[in-house]
Design a protein around this motif. Structure first.
Motif, PDB file in Angstrom:
ATOM      1  N   UNK A 427     -27.712   3.752  42.651  1.00  0.00           N
ATOM      2  CA  UNK A 427     -27.387   5.279  42.404  1.00  0.00           C
ATOM      3  C   UNK A 427     -26.533   5.836  43.540  1.00  0.00           C
ATOM      4  N   UNK A 428     -25.517   6.135  43.356  1.00  0.00           N
ATOM      5  CA  UNK A 428     -25.021   6.088  44.702  1.00  0.00           C
ATOM      6  C   UNK A 428     -24.685   7.697  44.974  1.00  0.00           C
ATOM      7  N   UNK A 429     -25.044   7.795  46.078  1.00  0.00           N
ATOM      8  CA  UNK A 429     -24.433   9.442  46.983  1.00  0.00           C
ATOM      9  C   UNK A 429     -23.066   9.806  47.985  1.00  0.00           C
ATOM     10  N   UNK A 430     -23.335   8.620  48.281  1.00  0.00           N
ATOM     11  CA  UNK A 430     -21.482   7.866  49.161  1.00  0.00           C
ATOM     12  C   UNK A 430     -21.034   8.308  49.185  1.00  0.00           C
ATOM     13  N   UNK A 431     -20.433   8.427  47.554  1.00  0.00           N
ATOM     14  CA  UNK A 431     -18.610   8.565  46.752  1.00  0.00           C
ATOM     15  C   UNK A 431     -18.017   7.915  46.407  1.00  0.00           C
ATOM     16  N   UNK A 432     -17.482   6.740  46.447  1.00  0.00           N
ATOM     17  CA  UNK A 432     -16.476   5.414  46.097  1.00  0.00           C
ATOM     18  C   UNK A 432     -17.318   4.047  46.219  1.00  0.00           C
ATOM     19  N   UNK A 433     -16.978   3.330  45.456  1.00  0.00           N
ATOM     20  CA  UNK A 433     -18.054   1.587  45.292  1.00  0.00           C
ATOM     21  C   UNK A 433     -17.318   1.300  46.452  1.00  0.00           C
ATOM     22  N   UNK A 434     -16.356   1.269  46.819  1.00  0.00           N
ATOM     23  CA  UNK A 434     -15.840   0.295  47.995  1.00  0.00           C
ATOM     24  C   UNK A 434     -16.799   0.637  49.342  1.00  0.00           C
ATOM     25  N   UNK A 435     -17.505   2.041  49.210  1.00  0.00           N
ATOM     26  CA  UNK A 435     -18.199   2.237  50.618  1.00  0.00           C
ATOM     27  C   UNK A 435     -19.311   1.751  50.295  1.00  0.00           C
TER      28      UNK A 435
END
Length: 516
Positions: A427-435
């Protein structure tokens, strides 16, 4: 006359020879004196050098090599992301004390110190520093080679003042944060720091390896003003940092009750996150066989031992191959499933859940991974926990190190992250998947697995073996190409039925012609 001239010339030659001889003698004497002085000077220098090294050897006994628990991060780990190990809001301890960019927090330290002293009647700065002075030497040795910096009275007082200011700040801030999480006191009431941005930065800085105080210092200060019915400080840490950690195990509170001798806050967080049920798998089981066992066994048993050792080496080679990434595993027929929950509060209903961040399993073609958050501070926290594991002997199982290696295997590109995100594992909260992909790709740089045990040995080995079976790939390709959606699946089934009916009609027509 001629005789006199010859005699005079002879006397001149003799005198010249005497002068030359005297010069040679004087030169030899001077040379010997110089050589003697050089030898004497050399002996003096040798003696001085020996004394220097003797003093250096004696000085080693005063260094904190064995007792050091708060380390400076080594170059190999630091070079990939130096900012992840550097405080941005508040300096705690001596390593970053001279950072002038962190000076604005000094007034908050004084505010927290005043509130700390007001908790108990008669408590003042001098009495607190007197208590801290009793364990000054022990505290100094917790740091990497700073004993010489505080060897005079002035510097000693400065060190004790730093322990008092920083220690009271940490204790009071944790109390304040834990109270807000557990009781939900209205915002703005009895809080010294109530700006979310500042709070988040401070929480980040308090879990940096280089930004720690010895936990016995914090405990000592906590005991001076703790009320009878209040939680001990190590329990408050759990509540204070719950929103910062990628995943907290509610059942881990039992281990905090049992564990002792915590080194610092980062050590507590490490204990808070690790699995309650520890598994142990050796990389090379044949290596554990002792020589006496080998030489005392019969020839037949020796053959069996050789066979077991070969199997162990083959097993080591199988799991040690770099595991395919998530996309490649999916193409080979592996499916992904999340396990456990992410708790942002300590609910009593969830206290029985013991799923930790590290409870990754591979069973029957399914990779089960606990769901976890990735936010702005995830990389910093993981890096510092890994640095602590890499540089301390207090932690036997290096869970975060192995987790970083495993995730680096699993994630290569943003496609791998997307696959895990769609399965609700990340569950990402830092933007795009590549980050997120970049985070995990860089996280393992400079990391060395120091044990003979890799926590995910079985999972890696099973995943590699599963991918090596052709049938699994064929089945996966069939499902992907012909049954990836209900419409394509229905079309495929209809085509198969039509093909079967056509074949049956052809057979019936052929048999009818034969009968005629």
């Amino acid at each position: 006359m001629k005789y006199l001239i010859v005699t005079a010339n002879l006397f001149k030659e003799i005198e010249t020879e005497r002068i030359e001889e005297r010069r040679r003698v004087d030169h030899l004497i001077e040379t010997e004196q110089i050589n003697g002085e050089d030898r004497s000077r050399s002996q003096t220098n040798m003696k001085s050098t020996n004394q220097i090294f003797d003093e250096m050897f004696e000085h080693l006994d005063n260094l904190s090599i064995k007792s050091c628990t708060i380390f400076k991060v080594n170059v190999g780990l630091r070079e990939s992301n130096p900012d992840a190990y550097t405080p941005k809001m508040v300096s705690i301890g001596p390593y970053h004390e001279e950072n002038h960019q962190l000076r604005p927090m000094e007034k908050y330290k004084l505010l927290f110190l005043r509130r700390f002293l007001q908790r108990k009647r008669g408590l003042d700065v001098e009495s607190c520093m007197s208590e801290l002075g009793k364990r000054k030497e022990e505290a100094l040795k917790c740091y990497d080679n700073i004993v010489d910096l505080y060897n005079d009275t002035t510097r000693t007082d400065q060190f004790l003042r730093m322990l008092l200011l920083d220690g009271c700040f940490v204790v009071e801030f944790i109390r304040e944060r834990a109270k807000k999480v557990t009781t939900g006191v209205p915002e703005g009431e009895h809080y010294i720091i109530n700006v979310d941005c500042m709070v988040n930065q401070i929480l980040r800085d308090l879990l940096l390896l280089e930004n720690q105080l010895p936990f016995f210092v914090l405990t000592m200060l906590d005991d001076l003003t703790k009320q009878v019915n209040e939680f001990p400080l190590r329990q408050l840490v759990r509540f204070a940092f719950v929103d910062t950690l990628p995943k907290v195990t509610p059942a881990s509170i039992t281990e905090l009750h049992q564990a002792e001798n915590f080194k610092h806050l980062l050590h507590i967080v490490h204990t808070l996150c690790h699995p309650l049920e520890k598994k142990s798998t050796s990389r090379l089981t044949g290596k554990s066989s002792s020589k006496s066992r080998w030489f005392n066994c019969s020839p037949a048993n020796r053959s069996k031992e050789k066979s077991k050792a070969k199997e162990a080496r083959d097993s080591f080679i199988t799991w040690h191959k770099v595991m395919p990434n998530a996309t490649e595993l999916s193409e080979a027929g592996v499916s992904f499933e999340k396990v456990g929950h992410i708790y942002r509060a300590m609910d009593e209903d969830s206290a029985e859940d013991s799923t930790s961040l590290f409870d990754i399993k591979f069973e029957d073609g399914v990779m089960k991974i606990p769901s976890f958050h990735v936010n702005d501070f995830t990389e910093t926290l993981l890096r510092n926990l890994i640095a602590y594991e890499q540089q301390t002997s207090d932690v036997r199982s290096r869970y975060f190190t192995d987790f970083a290696i495993f995730m680096d295997y699993l994630i290569d590109t943003d496609k791998d992250v997307s696959l895990l995100r769609l399965n609700e594992i990340i569950r990402s909260r830092i933007g795009e998947d590549k980050e997120v992909a970049s985070l995990f790709n860089k996280l393992a740089k400079g990391v060395v697995n120091l044990d003979e045990v890799f926590y995910y040995e079985e999972e890696t080995k099973k995943a590699n073996q599963y991918c090596q079976k052709p049938w699994n790939r064929m089945k996966a390709s069939l499902l992907r190409n012909y049954f990836d959606s209900p419409w394509t699946g229905a079309s495929t089934v209809a085509a198969i039925i039509l093909l079967i009916l056509t074949a049956m009609q052809t057979v019936l027509a052929f048999t009818g012609c034969v009968k005629k």
